[in-house]
Structure formats: structure tokens, C-alpha cells
Design a protein around this motif. Structure first.
Motif, short mmCIF file in Angstrom:
data_model
loop_
_atom_site.label_atom_id
_atom_site.label_comp_id
_atom_site.label_asym_id
_atom_site.label_seq_id
_atom_site.Cartn_x
_atom_site.Cartn_y
_atom_site.Cartn_z
N ASP A 91 30.70 35.03 74.92
CA ASP A 91 29.69 35.13 73.88
C ASP A 91 30.10 36.16 72.82
N GLN A 92 30.54 37.32 73.28
CA GLN A 92 30.95 38.36 72.34
C GLN A 92 32.09 37.89 71.44
N ALA A 93 33.00 37.10 72.02
CA ALA A 93 34.15 36.62 71.24
C ALA A 93 33.71 35.69 70.11
N VAL A 94 32.83 34.73 70.41
CA VAL A 94 32.41 33.80 69.35
C VAL A 94 31.54 34.50 68.32
N TRP A 95 30.80 35.51 68.75
CA TRP A 95 30.01 36.28 67.78
C TRP A 95 30.94 37.07 66.86
N ALA A 96 31.97 37.69 67.45
CA ALA A 96 32.90 38.50 66.66
C ALA A 96 33.65 37.66 65.63
N LEU A 106 26.83 30.58 74.32
CA LEU A 106 27.63 29.37 74.47
C LEU A 106 27.04 28.41 75.50
N MET A 107 26.55 28.98 76.60
CA MET A 107 26.08 28.16 77.70
C MET A 107 24.55 28.15 77.78
N PRO A 108 23.96 27.01 78.15
CA PRO A 108 22.50 26.91 78.23
C PRO A 108 21.93 27.63 79.46
N TRP A 109 22.77 27.87 80.46
CA TRP A 109 22.39 28.62 81.66
C TRP A 109 23.67 29.17 82.27
N ARG A 110 23.54 29.98 83.32
CA ARG A 110 24.72 30.65 83.87
C ARG A 110 24.88 30.37 85.35
#
Length: 256
Positions: free
Chosen positions: A187-192, A202-206
Motif C-alpha cells: 500500500d505504501q509503495a502505490v501511495w508513494a 490494494l486489497m479488499p481484505w487481508r
């Protein structure tokens, strides 16, 4: 043909493994196309064939499948550039053909195989809920006492797989799968990179959260570390760097 001696335990009957990869899907959180992950197919395939096993590739619906872009060693992101095993698999026509015409899981005969592996990628998180044939085959393998495995986001199958008595297969089992710390990193990568608004996951659940909810003993080895765990005839692998570890645990469980 290879001249390498696979040193089979039973040369007259090589072990047979079914690998299930996800059909193409679209992420409900990003709108991006998603699929299976190359290394989660290619690395187990390599380990099994080096032992002389026969491997067949299935998908929930059958037909051609597509991989997540970043799992392709040739993707401009360079994320998987060092994955020479997947590179070799992709550029071997006979192997690539396995992806272009997968058999549907409904055709999978449990009696014909010694082990089942469900590979990951992003698509399982969006498509496995409705893959009821896969749920049933996974449970059938497990309840028959055969080695039954899932890897990375392929472990999503355990959110849905229930035993004949109605209990979740994973309840009370020690398992792994894509870890929260890895979801946080992704998540941090795509936000950055500005690919998604901050706070959009990225994912709807974990995997980790859901396995704990159904009473599994979830464990992991740390961020991006290859790791697989066995509990009886159930084997799970942590993430995309765990394909070889998962396959080796299956080989050991098969007595080889």
C-alpha cells in the motif's frame, strides 16, 4: 530431454501434482486487471519437475490465464527482473502453452494426483469467493489425506473452504499467507508512486486478518522472507518469494 537423474523414490510411478492458478479478474479496489503471479507457478513447477514429478495446470474456470504485470521479469517496473526461473518458463513454448489453455478445476480428479497447490497473485482476492468448484476440490484433497497446499494470496481459498462437518478447514491449523506487514508495504509503495490515493488499499481484505478470524494460528517469517509451514497434510506459503519453500515442503510431505 534432461539427462539429470531425478532420483525418484518410485521410478515406476512418478508423483503427480496439480497446480491451480487464478483466472483473470478486475480489482474492485483499483479497477486494474489482475491475475496469477508468475513465480508462484514457475518456481514450484521447477522444483517438482526437478524431482521427476508430473505437473498439470488448472484454473477455476479453465482457459487462458494472465499474470500480474509486476510478476513478469520483463515488466518496466523491474520488480521481478531477477526471476530467471519465471523468465525461462515464459519463454519455453511448451510451458507457456500450459497457461494459454488451463483445464477447469471441475475436471480435476482427486484420485489422479498426489498433491494440490493453489498459487496466488492478486486475482484470488477478487475471484475465489465464487470459485466453489475450487473450494470443494481443495477440501476433497484435504479430507482424502492428500497433501493440500496454498501459497501467498492463493491462501484466500481458506477463507471459504469448509470441511464436510461445516467447520472451516483452517480452524485450529497453523498457517501462513501474505502478511499484514507485506500488505502495508505494498500500500505504501502505490501511495508513494501516486498510483492510488493515500488510504485506498490494494486489497479488499487481508489474509492474515481473515485467517485469525476463523480461528487459525497464523504465523509469518517477516517482510518478504521465503517461508512455508506444514500442519499435517495442509501446507501454506507466505508470499511470492515462497514458491520453492512451499514446493520443498510438499516434496518432504510426500516422503521424498
Amino acid at each position: 530431454m534432461s539427462l539429470k537423474d531425478p532420483n525418484r523414490v518410485h521410478a515406476e510411478r512418478p508423483k503427480r501434482v496439480a497446480i491451480v492458478i487464478a483466472n483473470p479478474a478486475v480489482s474492485t479496489t483499483t479497477g486494474w486487471p489482475v491475475g496469477f503471479w508468475w513465480s508462484e507457478l514457475a518456481h514450484p513447477y521447477h522444483e517438482f519437475t526437478e524431482k521427476g514429478y508430473t505437473v498439470e495446470v488448472f484454473s477455476p474456470n479453465g482457459g487462458p490465464c494472465q499474470a500480474d504485470a509486476m510478476s513478469d521479469p520483463n515488466d518496466p517496473s523491474g520488480y521481478s527482473a531477477g526471476d530467471l526461473i519465471s523468465q525461462g518458463f515464459m519463454h519455453t513454448p511448451k510451458l507457456r502453452a500450459l497457461i494459454d489453455s488451463t483445464r477447469p478445476v471441475s475436471d480435476l480428479n482427486v484420485a489422479d494426483f498426489d498433491a494440490l497447490v493453489v498459487a496466488g497473485g492478486q486475482a484470488p482476492m477478487f475471484s475465489f469467493e465464487t470459485a466453489t468448484d475450487l473450494h470443494q476440490k481443495f477440501v476433497a484433497f484435504y479430507e482424502s489425506g492428500k497433501v493440500t497446499a496454498a501459497l501467498c494470496h492463493g491462501v484466500a481459498v481458506l477463507r471459504y473452504a469448509k470441511l464436510s462437518n461445516g467447520a472451516y478447514l483452517a480452524t485450529g491449523k497453523t498457517v501462513t499467507g501474505f502478511a499484514n506487514v507485506e500488505e502495508d508495504y505494498a500500500d505504501q509503495a502505490v501511495w508513494a508512486y501516486g498510483l492510488l490515493p493515500r488510504g485506498t488499499h490494494l486489497m479488499p481484505w487481508r489474509i492474515e486478518d481473515e485467517l485469525k478470524k476463523i480461528g487459525a494460528n497464523y504465523v509469518q517469517a517477516g517482510l518478504w522472507r521465503g517461508f512455508a509451514i506444514r500442519d499435517g497434510n495442509l501446507i501454506t506459503g507466505q508470499q511470492n518469494f515462497s514458491g520453492a519453500e512451499t514446493a520443498r515442503a510438499i516434496v518432504a510431505a510426500l516422503g521424498e
